[in-house]
Design an enzyme around this catalytic site. Structure first.
Site, PDB file in Angstrom:
ATOM      1  N   LYS A   1       0.814  -1.217   0.000  1.00 33.70           N
ATOM      2  CA  LYS A   1       0.000   0.000   0.000  1.00 33.70           C
ATOM      3  C   LYS A   1       0.849   1.270   0.000  1.00 33.70           C
ATOM      4  O   LYS A   1       0.340   2.352  -0.291  1.00 33.70           O
ATOM      5  CB  LYS A   1      -0.968   0.012   1.186  1.00 33.70           C
ATOM      6  CG  LYS A   1      -0.349   0.129   2.554  1.00 33.70           C
ATOM      7  CD  LYS A   1      -1.416   0.030   3.634  1.00 33.70           C
ATOM      8  CE  LYS A   1      -0.837   0.144   5.038  1.00 33.70           C
ATOM      9  NZ  LYS A   1      -0.252   1.447   5.324  1.00 33.70           N
ATOM     10  N   ASP A   2       2.145   1.137   0.313  1.00 30.36           N
ATOM     11  CA  ASP A   2       3.041   2.297   0.282  1.00 30.36           C
ATOM     12  C   ASP A   2       3.667   2.519  -1.089  1.00 30.36           C
ATOM     13  O   ASP A   2       4.384   3.504  -1.285  1.00 30.36           O
ATOM     14  CB  ASP A   2       4.175   2.129   1.304  1.00 30.36           C
ATOM     15  CG  ASP A   2       3.692   2.200   2.736  1.00 30.36           C
ATOM     16  OD1 ASP A   2       2.625   2.797   2.973  1.00 30.36           O
ATOM     17  OD2 ASP A   2       4.379   1.645   3.620  1.00 30.36           O
TER      18      ASP A   2
ATOM     19  N   VAL B   1       3.318   1.707  14.467  1.00 31.48           N
ATOM     20  CA  VAL B   1       2.234   1.081  15.226  1.00 31.48           C
ATOM     21  C   VAL B   1       2.357   1.376  16.710  1.00 31.48           C
ATOM     22  O   VAL B   1       1.381   1.774  17.369  1.00 31.48           O
ATOM     23  CB  VAL B   1       2.216  -0.442  14.973  1.00 31.48           C
ATOM     24  CG1 VAL B   1       1.250  -1.132  15.932  1.00 31.48           C
ATOM     25  CG2 VAL B   1       1.825  -0.744  13.535  1.00 31.48           C
TER      26      VAL B   1
ATOM     27  N   ARG C   1       1.405   5.010  17.589  1.00 32.54           N
ATOM     28  CA  ARG C   1      -0.034   5.290  17.532  1.00 32.54           C
ATOM     29  C   ARG C   1      -0.767   4.652  18.709  1.00 32.54           C
ATOM     30  O   ARG C   1      -1.689   5.255  19.276  1.00 32.54           O
ATOM     31  CB  ARG C   1      -0.609   4.808  16.206  1.00 32.54           C
ATOM     32  CG  ARG C   1      -0.004   5.519  15.006  1.00 32.54           C
ATOM     33  CD  ARG C   1      -0.720   5.194  13.725  1.00 32.54           C
ATOM     34  NE  ARG C   1       0.141   5.399  12.558  1.00 32.54           N
ATOM     35  CZ  ARG C   1      -0.297   5.484  11.322  1.00 32.54           C
ATOM     36  NH1 ARG C   1      -1.578   5.384  11.064  1.00 32.54           N
ATOM     37  NH2 ARG C   1       0.542   5.660  10.322  1.00 32.54           N
TER      38      ARG C   1
ATOM     39  N   ARG D   1      -7.972   8.312   3.148  1.00 33.56           N
ATOM     40  CA  ARG D   1      -9.045   7.344   2.867  1.00 33.56           C
ATOM     41  C   ARG D   1      -9.807   7.003   4.137  1.00 33.56           C
ATOM     42  O   ARG D   1     -11.043   7.045   4.163  1.00 33.56           O
ATOM     43  CB  ARG D   1      -8.443   6.055   2.279  1.00 33.56           C
ATOM     44  CG  ARG D   1      -9.455   4.916   2.161  1.00 33.56           C
ATOM     45  CD  ARG D   1      -8.803   3.606   1.791  1.00 33.56           C
ATOM     46  NE  ARG D   1      -7.821   3.155   2.766  1.00 33.56           N
ATOM     47  CZ  ARG D   1      -8.111   2.470   3.869  1.00 33.56           C
ATOM     48  NH1 ARG D   1      -9.374   2.161   4.147  1.00 33.56           N
ATOM     49  NH2 ARG D   1      -7.161   2.088   4.697  1.00 33.56           N
ATOM     50  N   ARG D   2      -9.086   6.661   5.198  1.00 36.45           N
ATOM     51  CA  ARG D   2      -9.766   6.315   6.448  1.00 36.45           C
ATOM     52  C   ARG D   2     -10.555   7.499   6.986  1.00 36.45           C
ATOM     53  O   ARG D   2     -11.657   7.349   7.505  1.00 36.45           O
ATOM     54  CB  ARG D   2      -8.746   5.826   7.481  1.00 36.45           C
ATOM     55  CG  ARG D   2      -8.168   4.456   7.144  1.00 36.45           C
ATOM     56  CD  ARG D   2      -7.051   4.070   8.092  1.00 36.45           C
ATOM     57  NE  ARG D   2      -6.534   2.732   7.793  1.00 36.45           N
ATOM     58  CZ  ARG D   2      -5.290   2.341   8.019  1.00 36.45           C
ATOM     59  NH1 ARG D   2      -4.427   3.197   8.553  1.00 36.45           N
ATOM     60  NH2 ARG D   2      -4.903   1.111   7.730  1.00 36.45           N
TER      61      ARG D   2
ATOM     62  N   CYS E   1      -1.621  10.389  -2.123  1.00 41.92           N
ATOM     63  CA  CYS E   1      -2.143  10.674  -0.790  1.00 41.92           C
ATOM     64  C   CYS E   1      -3.175  11.794  -0.819  1.00 41.92           C
ATOM     65  O   CYS E   1      -3.752  12.142   0.205  1.00 41.92           O
ATOM     66  CB  CYS E   1      -0.995  11.014   0.152  1.00 41.92           C
ATOM     67  SG  CYS E   1       0.117   9.628   0.436  1.00 41.92           S
TER      68      CYS E   1
ATOM     69  N   ARG F   1       0.211  10.327  12.867  1.00 46.51           N
ATOM     70  CA  ARG F   1       1.213   9.559  12.133  1.00 46.51           C
ATOM     71  C   ARG F   1       2.124   8.834  13.111  1.00 46.51           C
ATOM     72  O   ARG F   1       2.020   8.988  14.311  1.00 46.51           O
ATOM     73  CB  ARG F   1       2.024  10.484  11.221  1.00 46.51           C
ATOM     74  CG  ARG F   1       1.248  10.902   9.974  1.00 46.51           C
ATOM     75  CD  ARG F   1       2.147  11.258   8.827  1.00 46.51           C
ATOM     76  NE  ARG F   1       3.164  10.245   8.578  1.00 46.51           N
ATOM     77  CZ  ARG F   1       4.400  10.541   8.190  1.00 46.51           C
ATOM     78  NH1 ARG F   1       4.760  11.805   8.016  1.00 46.51           N
ATOM     79  NH2 ARG F   1       5.276   9.595   7.970  1.00 46.51           N
TER      80      ARG F   1
END
Length: 317
Positions: free
Chosen positions: A90-91, A159, A162, A138-139, A248, A156
């Protein structure tokens, strides 16, 4: 017989990137005929810090887009300092630098988004005005489409960062890719998972991309990493991304499912504020060239969404 030189693997330094690269390191070592304990010798990991890792206080769209996660790694490959790179699919931008190729797509993890919160089981259960943390346009758009009352907090970081921000009360909930959590052994954290039909994930989410120089793209150790069904599904989703010229600055989702000799695809794009949503669904026979057929379906559906959505699905400059 000449000995196979080491295959140097470039990866970002985050815990998730190293976990993903480590998985592929073991696979590459096996493909080279090495004992697992010799993986670091025959397929050493080279950590490369990218611009996307250094810049954490702004959305990617403000500083150059998703290519910031691949630029320095691709430069190292073109310079001959590494031989391949392990990326989250996805990146990956729709267009790669000349001389490089996505040479292998290993078997995909679960592509769904995960909802993590201490106060609600689902997005629908959050109280009015709750704060949801994400840096993904998108989210953001998908959340606001279903819950326009929510406050989206730009969040940002990797994991662990966040999750720490959630614990610190900077948001009431966050959204993360389930695939990353699973690869980190944290798959028990989500309160719920988002329906990929109702809220399609990012194109290629859950899949890895093994990038090499074009001349190395068909090496035997590369072929050993390929998973044909995943490559077909990703081709469909990235076909839609290419048609939408997605960056993006364009909130799009795509979800492909293979059944027997056919591929079914859902593509959607939204206005950044979530108010408008444009969707197309379709399927195609895979035939003699499955990836090409899947990519063509994705491009067709993505082009239809692009025509309908127009400027509404792009973040203003």
């Amino acid at each position: 017989m000449p000995m196979q030189p080491p295959v140097r693997i470039g990866a970002r330094g985050s815990r998730l990137s190293l976990a993903q690269a480590g998985m592929m390191q073991r696979r590459i070592a096996e493909a080279l005929g090495a004992d697992p304990k010799d993986a670091e010798r025959v397929a050493p990991l080279i950590v490369i810090t990218t611009s996307g890792d250094r810049i954490q206080d702004r959305r990617l769209l403000e500083v150059g887009g998703k290519g910031l996660f691949t630029k320095e790694i691709e430069e190292a490959m073109l310079d001959g300092r590494i031989d391949c790179a392990v990326h989250s699919m996805k990146d990956m931008p729709a267009v790669l630098p000349p001389g490089l190729a996505i040479a292998a797509v290993p078997e995909r993890e679960d592509p769904r988004d995960a909802f993590i919160s201490h106060i609600a089981q689902r997005i629908e259960d959050l109280p009015p005005g709750a704060r949801i943390g994400t840096a993904s346009l998108r989210r953001q758009a998908q959340c606001l489409h279903h819950r326009p009352d929510l406050e989206v907090v730009m969040m940002r970081g990797n994991v662990d960062t966040r999750l720490a921000k959630l614990e610190a009360g900077e948001a009431d909930a966050i959204l993360l890719a389930l695939s990353g959590l699973n690869r980190l052994g944290m798959g028990d954290l989500p309160a719920s998972l988002l329906d990929p039909v109702e809220r399609p994930p990012a194109p290629g989410q859950g899949a890895l991309a093994i990038e090499t120089r074009a001349g190395d793209a068909d090496a035997p150790w590369v072929r050993a990493l390929r998973h044909a069904p995943t490559a077909v599904a990703v081709a469909a989703e990235r076909g839609a991304m290419a048609a939408l010229e997605a960056s993006c600055r364009t909130p799009i989702g795509a979800h492909a499912v293979l059944t027997a000799d056919r591929v079914r695809l859902i593509v959607e794009a939204l206005s950044p504020d979530g108010r408008l949503r444009f969707r197309r669904e379709g399927e195609a026979a895979l035939g003699a060239e499955p990836e090409a057929a899947a990519r063509a379906l994705g491009f067709e559906l993505g082009a239809a969404v692009a025509r309908e959505g127009g400027e509404a699905i792009k973040l203003p400059d």
